[in-house]
Design an enzyme around this catalytic site. Structure first.
Site, PDB file in Angstrom:
ATOM      1  N   CYS A  82       0.818  -1.219   0.000  1.00 40.81           N
ATOM      2  CA  CYS A  82       0.000   0.000   0.000  1.00 40.81           C
ATOM      3  C   CYS A  82       0.855   1.275   0.000  1.00 40.81           C
ATOM      4  O   CYS A  82       1.468   1.589  -1.000  1.00 40.81           O
ATOM      5  CB  CYS A  82      -0.988  -0.049   1.170  1.00 40.81           C
ATOM      6  SG  CYS A  82      -2.376   1.080   0.936  1.00 40.81           S
ATOM      7  N   ARG A 128     -12.534   6.598  -0.282  1.00 37.44           N
ATOM      8  CA  ARG A 128     -11.503   5.578  -0.084  1.00 37.44           C
ATOM      9  C   ARG A 128     -11.960   4.228  -0.632  1.00 37.44           C
ATOM     10  O   ARG A 128     -13.160   3.941  -0.689  1.00 37.44           O
ATOM     11  CB  ARG A 128     -11.172   5.435   1.406  1.00 37.44           C
ATOM     12  CG  ARG A 128     -10.643   6.704   2.037  1.00 37.44           C
ATOM     13  CD  ARG A 128     -10.133   6.447   3.439  1.00 37.44           C
ATOM     14  NE  ARG A 128      -8.937   5.621   3.443  1.00 37.44           N
ATOM     15  CZ  ARG A 128      -7.710   6.074   3.235  1.00 37.44           C
ATOM     16  NH1 ARG A 128      -7.510   7.352   3.022  1.00 37.44           N
ATOM     17  NH2 ARG A 128      -6.673   5.263   3.249  1.00 37.44           N
ATOM     18  N   HIS A 135      -3.182  -5.536   2.569  1.00 40.66           N
ATOM     19  CA  HIS A 135      -2.794  -5.612   3.979  1.00 40.66           C
ATOM     20  C   HIS A 135      -3.289  -6.929   4.537  1.00 40.66           C
ATOM     21  O   HIS A 135      -3.893  -7.727   3.844  1.00 40.66           O
ATOM     22  CB  HIS A 135      -3.485  -4.493   4.773  1.00 40.66           C
ATOM     23  CG  HIS A 135      -3.043  -3.121   4.442  1.00 40.66           C
ATOM     24  ND1 HIS A 135      -1.833  -2.609   4.832  1.00 40.66           N
ATOM     25  CD2 HIS A 135      -3.666  -2.114   3.783  1.00 40.66           C
ATOM     26  CE1 HIS A 135      -1.742  -1.349   4.431  1.00 40.66           C
ATOM     27  NE2 HIS A 135      -2.831  -1.024   3.784  1.00 40.66           N
TER      28      HIS A 135
HETATM   29  N1  GLN Z   1      -2.041   6.823   2.459  1.00 40.67           N
HETATM   30  C1  GLN Z   1      -2.193   5.972   1.310  1.00 40.67           C
HETATM   31  C2  GLN Z   1      -3.589   6.006   0.723  1.00 40.67           C
HETATM   32  O1  GLN Z   1      -4.530   6.336   1.420  1.00 40.67           O
HETATM   33  C3  GLN Z   1      -1.780   4.559   1.664  1.00 40.67           C
HETATM   34  C4  GLN Z   1      -2.712   3.921   2.683  1.00 40.67           C
HETATM   35  C5  GLN Z   1      -2.251   2.604   3.222  1.00 40.67           C
HETATM   36  O2  GLN Z   1      -1.059   2.273   3.256  1.00 40.67           O
HETATM   37  N2  GLN Z   1      -3.200   1.832   3.700  1.00 40.67           N
HETATM   38  O3  GLN Z   1      -3.741   5.724  -0.432  1.00 40.67           O
END
Ligand code: GLN
Length: 243
Positions: A94, A128, A194
């Site tokens: 990520c 998101r 993740h």
């Molecule tokens: N901050 C980044 C995003 O929101 C990565 C997030 C993460 O590693 N879960 O895309």
């Protein structure tokens, strides 16, 4: 054989159990009688990158990614680019995956110039991309189906000639639009997964390990393990995703 693992930025990039990937790599090596060691490199610390076989970078929030920029500029970006060009194995998750690209523009307009080791860029969206997801790795990455959990604002678009790690079966992946997930470049595995991703995806874990082992000893064949427990966790998530 002994594999040296470098855990980059364990102090700031450590979301959703990502550190468990390190434990998994070490345990799958130990079960085969292969020694390994882990060097943790927090912000501000340096090491001789040429001695490592595997690099791991976990995920992080936008703020943490911005905090790292100064440290990357103090030489680490160049060392990471050199290690990738040298065929070292990288597993990046990520935010750690996004950092290998050229840049990340957050949803509220802050542009971070990143390492630029691979031709891709990421732009944040207000909505998101969150949830359990699954993707099928390309043949060059073992072809297995990987299950995981994604939570990112960034939409990643790969440059021409750069291949994704796999194709999305359920969920969003790189951007929720082109069906690609992650990146596979040289011996770099970048993914939005993740969870941590490796313990419940043993075939994928071994695909990653094989690249590091082949670089040291091309004739070494990784012995099979009994992955019944790991595959039960894997298949349970596939079932939850109706796959
Ligand atoms: N901050 C980044 C995003 O929101 C990565 C997030 C993460 O590693 N879960 O895309």
């Amino acid at each position: 054989m002994k594999l040296e693992i470098c855990h980059l930025y364990p102090d700031v990039l450590n979301l959703y159990g990502d550190n468990g990937n390190i434990l998994c790599l070490q345990q799958r090596l130990a079960w085969r009688g292969i020694e390994s060691s882990v060097t943790r490199l927090p912000i501000g610390e340096s090491a001789d990158f040429t001695k490592f076989d595997i690099f791991f970078i976990g995920g992080g929030q936008d703020f943490e990614q911005e905090v790292l920029l100064a440290d990357l500029d103090r030489g680490k970006s160049a060392e990471i680019r050199a290690a990738i060009a040298d065929g070292k194995t990288f597993l990046t998750i990520c935010g750690g995956y996004q950092m290998l690209g050229r840049s990340y523009t957050t949803w509220d307009g802050v542009t971070c110039d990143f390492i630029g080791a691979i031709d891709f860029e990421t732009v944040g969206a207000k909505e998101r991309m969150i949830g359990n997801f699954a993707f099928q790795c390309g043949e060059e990455s073992g072809g297995s189906v990987v299950v995981g959990f994604e939570n990112h604002s960034g939409k990643t678009r790969l440059g021409p000639g750069v291949q994704p790690l796999g194709r999305v079966l359920s969920g969003f992946g790189n951007n929720g639009e082109d069906g690609g997930e992650g990146v596979r470049w040289n011996n770099v595995f970048g993914t939005y997964s993740h969870g941590p991703v490796l313990p419940k995806n043993p075939e994928f874990a071994d695909a990653v390990l094989r690249t590091a082992i082949a670089r040291k000893d091309p004739s070494f064949v990784l012995p099979a393990l009994d992955d019944a427990l790991e595959n039960t966790a894997h298949d349970y998530m596939l079932h939850r995703l109706n796959l």
